[in-house]
Design an enzyme around this catalytic site. Sequence first.
Site, mmCIF file in Angstrom:
data_model
loop_
_atom_site.group_PDB
_atom_site.id
_atom_site.type_symbol
_atom_site.label_atom_id
_atom_site.label_comp_id
_atom_site.label_asym_id
_atom_site.label_seq_id
_atom_site.Cartn_x
_atom_site.Cartn_y
_atom_site.Cartn_z
ATOM 1 N N GLN A 13 5.124 -7.691 -7.098
ATOM 2 C CA GLN A 13 5.083 -6.251 -6.793
ATOM 3 C C GLN A 13 6.460 -5.598 -6.974
ATOM 4 N N ASP A 14 7.449 -6.112 -6.247
ATOM 5 C CA ASP A 14 8.771 -5.474 -6.264
ATOM 6 C C ASP A 14 9.442 -5.630 -7.615
ATOM 7 N N ALA A 88 9.763 -15.678 -4.660
ATOM 8 C CA ALA A 88 9.458 -16.359 -3.400
ATOM 9 C C ALA A 88 7.989 -16.714 -3.317
ATOM 10 N N GLN A 89 7.691 -17.765 -2.559
ATOM 11 C CA GLN A 89 6.336 -17.958 -2.035
ATOM 12 C C GLN A 89 6.342 -17.004 -0.852
ATOM 13 N N TYR A 101 7.245 -26.772 0.477
ATOM 14 C CA TYR A 101 7.371 -26.045 -0.786
ATOM 15 C C TYR A 101 8.036 -24.683 -0.544
ATOM 16 N N SER A 135 14.123 -10.465 4.601
ATOM 17 C CA SER A 135 12.866 -9.969 5.176
ATOM 18 C C SER A 135 12.981 -9.688 6.663
ATOM 19 N N GLU A 137 10.750 -10.329 8.584
ATOM 20 C CA GLU A 137 10.133 -11.488 9.243
ATOM 21 C C GLU A 137 11.189 -12.346 9.947
ATOM 22 N N TYR A 159 8.118 -19.596 6.309
ATOM 23 C CA TYR A 159 8.654 -18.582 5.391
ATOM 24 C C TYR A 159 9.883 -17.898 6.000
ATOM 25 N N ARG A 194 0.407 -4.232 -4.717
ATOM 26 C CA ARG A 194 0.561 -5.258 -3.700
ATOM 27 C C ARG A 194 -0.418 -6.401 -3.963
HETATM 28 P P1 NAP Z 1 5.283 -11.120 -4.624
HETATM 29 O O1 NAP Z 1 4.477 -9.991 -5.154
HETATM 30 O O2 NAP Z 1 4.606 -12.244 -3.938
HETATM 31 O O3 NAP Z 1 6.144 -11.691 -5.865
HETATM 32 C C1 NAP Z 1 6.814 -12.916 -5.762
HETATM 33 C C2 NAP Z 1 7.392 -13.271 -7.107
HETATM 34 O O4 NAP Z 1 8.044 -14.540 -7.012
HETATM 35 C C3 NAP Z 1 6.341 -13.409 -8.231
HETATM 36 O O5 NAP Z 1 6.898 -12.932 -9.426
HETATM 37 C C4 NAP Z 1 6.146 -14.913 -8.309
HETATM 38 O O6 NAP Z 1 5.695 -15.353 -9.557
HETATM 39 C C5 NAP Z 1 7.577 -15.373 -8.073
HETATM 40 N N1 NAP Z 1 7.673 -16.777 -7.667
HETATM 41 C C6 NAP Z 1 6.997 -17.423 -6.699
HETATM 42 N N2 NAP Z 1 7.371 -18.710 -6.626
HETATM 43 C C7 NAP Z 1 8.315 -18.887 -7.590
HETATM 44 C C8 NAP Z 1 9.064 -19.993 -8.033
HETATM 45 N N3 NAP Z 1 8.930 -21.214 -7.501
HETATM 46 N N4 NAP Z 1 9.965 -19.802 -9.043
HETATM 47 C C9 NAP Z 1 10.079 -18.590 -9.639
HETATM 48 N N5 NAP Z 1 9.383 -17.511 -9.268
HETATM 49 C C10 NAP Z 1 8.504 -17.652 -8.261
HETATM 50 O O7 NAP Z 1 6.406 -10.586 -3.614
HETATM 51 P P2 NAP Z 1 6.985 -9.095 -3.436
HETATM 52 O O8 NAP Z 1 6.174 -8.399 -2.400
HETATM 53 O O9 NAP Z 1 7.228 -8.492 -4.760
HETATM 54 O O10 NAP Z 1 8.378 -9.422 -2.726
HETATM 55 C C11 NAP Z 1 9.553 -9.671 -3.495
HETATM 56 C C12 NAP Z 1 10.555 -10.417 -2.643
HETATM 57 O O11 NAP Z 1 10.860 -9.658 -1.483
HETATM 58 C C13 NAP Z 1 10.079 -11.767 -2.113
HETATM 59 O O12 NAP Z 1 11.202 -12.619 -2.059
HETATM 60 C C14 NAP Z 1 9.587 -11.475 -0.730
HETATM 61 O O13 NAP Z 1 9.651 -12.628 0.075
HETATM 62 C C15 NAP Z 1 10.581 -10.405 -0.307
HETATM 63 N N6 NAP Z 1 10.124 -9.433 0.686
HETATM 64 C C16 NAP Z 1 8.986 -8.726 0.452
HETATM 65 C C17 NAP Z 1 8.603 -7.754 1.365
HETATM 66 C C18 NAP Z 1 7.350 -6.950 1.151
HETATM 67 O O14 NAP Z 1 6.896 -6.318 2.122
HETATM 68 N N7 NAP Z 1 6.808 -6.889 -0.042
HETATM 69 C C19 NAP Z 1 9.391 -7.506 2.494
HETATM 70 C C20 NAP Z 1 10.558 -8.241 2.672
HETATM 71 C C21 NAP Z 1 10.928 -9.189 1.751
HETATM 72 P P3 NAP Z 1 4.112 -15.415 -9.926
HETATM 73 O O15 NAP Z 1 3.739 -14.021 -10.338
HETATM 74 O O16 NAP Z 1 4.067 -16.402 -11.027
HETATM 75 O O17 NAP Z 1 3.394 -15.853 -8.692
HETATM 76 N N1 GDD Z 2 -2.457 -11.351 5.078
HETATM 77 C C1 GDD Z 2 -3.273 -11.012 6.094
HETATM 78 N N2 GDD Z 2 -4.604 -11.184 5.929
HETATM 79 N N3 GDD Z 2 -2.729 -10.523 7.221
HETATM 80 C C2 GDD Z 2 -3.575 -10.169 8.225
HETATM 81 C C3 GDD Z 2 -4.959 -10.310 8.114
HETATM 82 C C4 GDD Z 2 -5.504 -10.860 6.909
HETATM 83 O O1 GDD Z 2 -6.704 -11.026 6.753
HETATM 84 N N4 GDD Z 2 -5.515 -9.851 9.263
HETATM 85 C C5 GDD Z 2 -4.528 -9.448 10.057
HETATM 86 N N5 GDD Z 2 -3.342 -9.649 9.443
HETATM 87 C C6 GDD Z 2 -2.027 -9.377 10.033
HETATM 88 C C7 GDD Z 2 -1.057 -10.554 9.953
HETATM 89 O O2 GDD Z 2 -1.348 -11.502 10.994
HETATM 90 C C8 GDD Z 2 0.266 -9.832 10.140
HETATM 91 O O3 GDD Z 2 0.529 -9.647 11.509
HETATM 92 C C9 GDD Z 2 0.022 -8.471 9.486
HETATM 93 O O4 GDD Z 2 -1.399 -8.341 9.313
HETATM 94 C C10 GDD Z 2 0.698 -8.306 8.126
HETATM 95 O O5 GDD Z 2 0.361 -9.425 7.329
HETATM 96 P P1 GDD Z 2 0.757 -9.484 5.768
HETATM 97 O O6 GDD Z 2 0.234 -8.284 5.086
HETATM 98 O O7 GDD Z 2 0.320 -10.823 5.261
HETATM 99 O O8 GDD Z 2 2.326 -9.321 5.776
HETATM 100 P P2 GDD Z 2 3.456 -10.033 6.640
HETATM 101 O O9 GDD Z 2 3.992 -9.013 7.588
HETATM 102 O O10 GDD Z 2 2.993 -11.311 7.219
HETATM 103 O O11 GDD Z 2 4.526 -10.395 5.534
HETATM 104 C C11 GDD Z 2 4.889 -9.435 4.536
HETATM 105 O O12 GDD Z 2 5.979 -8.672 4.970
HETATM 106 C C12 GDD Z 2 7.194 -9.416 5.170
HETATM 107 C C13 GDD Z 2 8.249 -8.428 5.687
HETATM 108 O O13 GDD Z 2 8.110 -8.222 7.051
HETATM 109 C C14 GDD Z 2 5.192 -10.212 3.250
HETATM 110 O O14 GDD Z 2 5.377 -9.304 2.193
HETATM 111 C C15 GDD Z 2 6.465 -11.033 3.404
HETATM 112 O O15 GDD Z 2 6.816 -11.600 2.153
HETATM 113 C C16 GDD Z 2 7.576 -10.086 3.880
HETATM 114 O O16 GDD Z 2 8.783 -10.792 4.036
#
Ligand code: NAP
Ligand code: GDD
Length: 338
Positions: A13-14, A88-89, A101, A135, A137, A159, A194
Amino acid sequence: MGKVALITGVTGQDGSYLAELLISKGYAVHGMVRRSSSFATGRIDHMRRSFEPGKQRLELHYGDMGDATGLRGIIEKVQPDEVYNLAAQSHVRISFDQPEYTADVVGLGVLRLLEAIRDYNQRHNRAIRFYQAGSSEMFGKVAEVPQRETTPFHPRSPYACAKAYAHWQTVNYREAYGLFAVNGILFNHESPRRGENFVTRKITRSAARIKVGLQQKLMLGNLDAKRDWGFAGDYVEAMWMMMQQPEPGDYVIATGETHSVREFLDLAFDRLKLDWRELVGVDPRYMRPSEVDILCGDSSKARSLLGWKPRVSFEELVAMMVDADLELAQMELRSRGL
Ligand code: NAP
Ligand code: GDD
């Protein structure tokens, strides 16, 4: 000559929003992608197609955060000015199923990249800048509300533990080696791009599919969790801004508003004139062994030093995601000839 950027996680996404932003600013953008049995470039294909041959501004390289040799090879080849580490995973629930992992990719992977950059800078007398996707988190069982840069971390998942490790390695490379290395501590940010198994997209996609008759019910986990949800397009701007500062630092990026999963459901289903109470069930499979109950960020530092602020409100974000998913659901209907 414009600047050269390398984005790991460019297919996410990002990564896709950041690549668009940097290209619009005249950067040559390189992205690292993983080999997979099917294409994972759906979010970035439009950037690869829209450039004339020889003028392409997005170039992809195979690599993996688990492979230090490969990371070094990409740095040598691309010779970037700025590296944005977004790979990231990134799924918190899944990190409980794949803790080792996740630690390897999210934690040690950052160390591999930092070492590659430090070594390259030293040998070539360069000053590559480094962004780490931190994050909210990491705040986990929060010590205070709202959370700011000085709030202690109390991570609650494999994570989040791995992200905390990556955060401190980034700080340490800055302090030990003078690397321009920044941590963006980003709160949840969402968009129509997303991933489909994060709660916001799961809700908007399912609501839209229910609306057009493609799905009957939606099963979720904890509906009481509260998150500070912003728009991903706004948040990638903050990443770039951090990298343009005279000095490196760490910044919280957040809206300052927190909403429960229930509130998200209210807005999303209301927009489609549906009542989620009749359509949503709770499945323990989606609960986490340890949960982060509330996140709410104080981004005053970024607002005053970077001049950053979010543009899209919570209500606008939900509407944007629901509308995009309704369009997709209608396309799915048509493609099935229904
Ligand atoms: P995302 O959609 O899950 O994208 C993750 C990216 O990492 C994808 O391009 C994925 O590739 C790649 N990736 C996963 N495992 C890898 C590996 N082993 N080696 C190389 N690339 C790998 O995440 P996002 O929401 O864009 O978030 C971007 C970053 O910000 C992540 O580090 C996430 O933890 C962090 N973050 C996100 C949020 C949020 O709310 N979105 C908030 C705080 C921090 P594939 O497409 O092949 O799977
Ligand atoms: N995924 C998911 N699926 N979450 C659920 C569900 C469901 O069916 N039902 C309730 N939730 C609740 C989760 O328990 C959590 O409290 C909240 O919804 C948000 O879950 P996610 O959308 O999976 O996001 P996250 O907050 O755990 O993590 C995301 O934000 C982080 C930043 O705070 C991810 O993008 C992380 O990579 C990122 O670091």
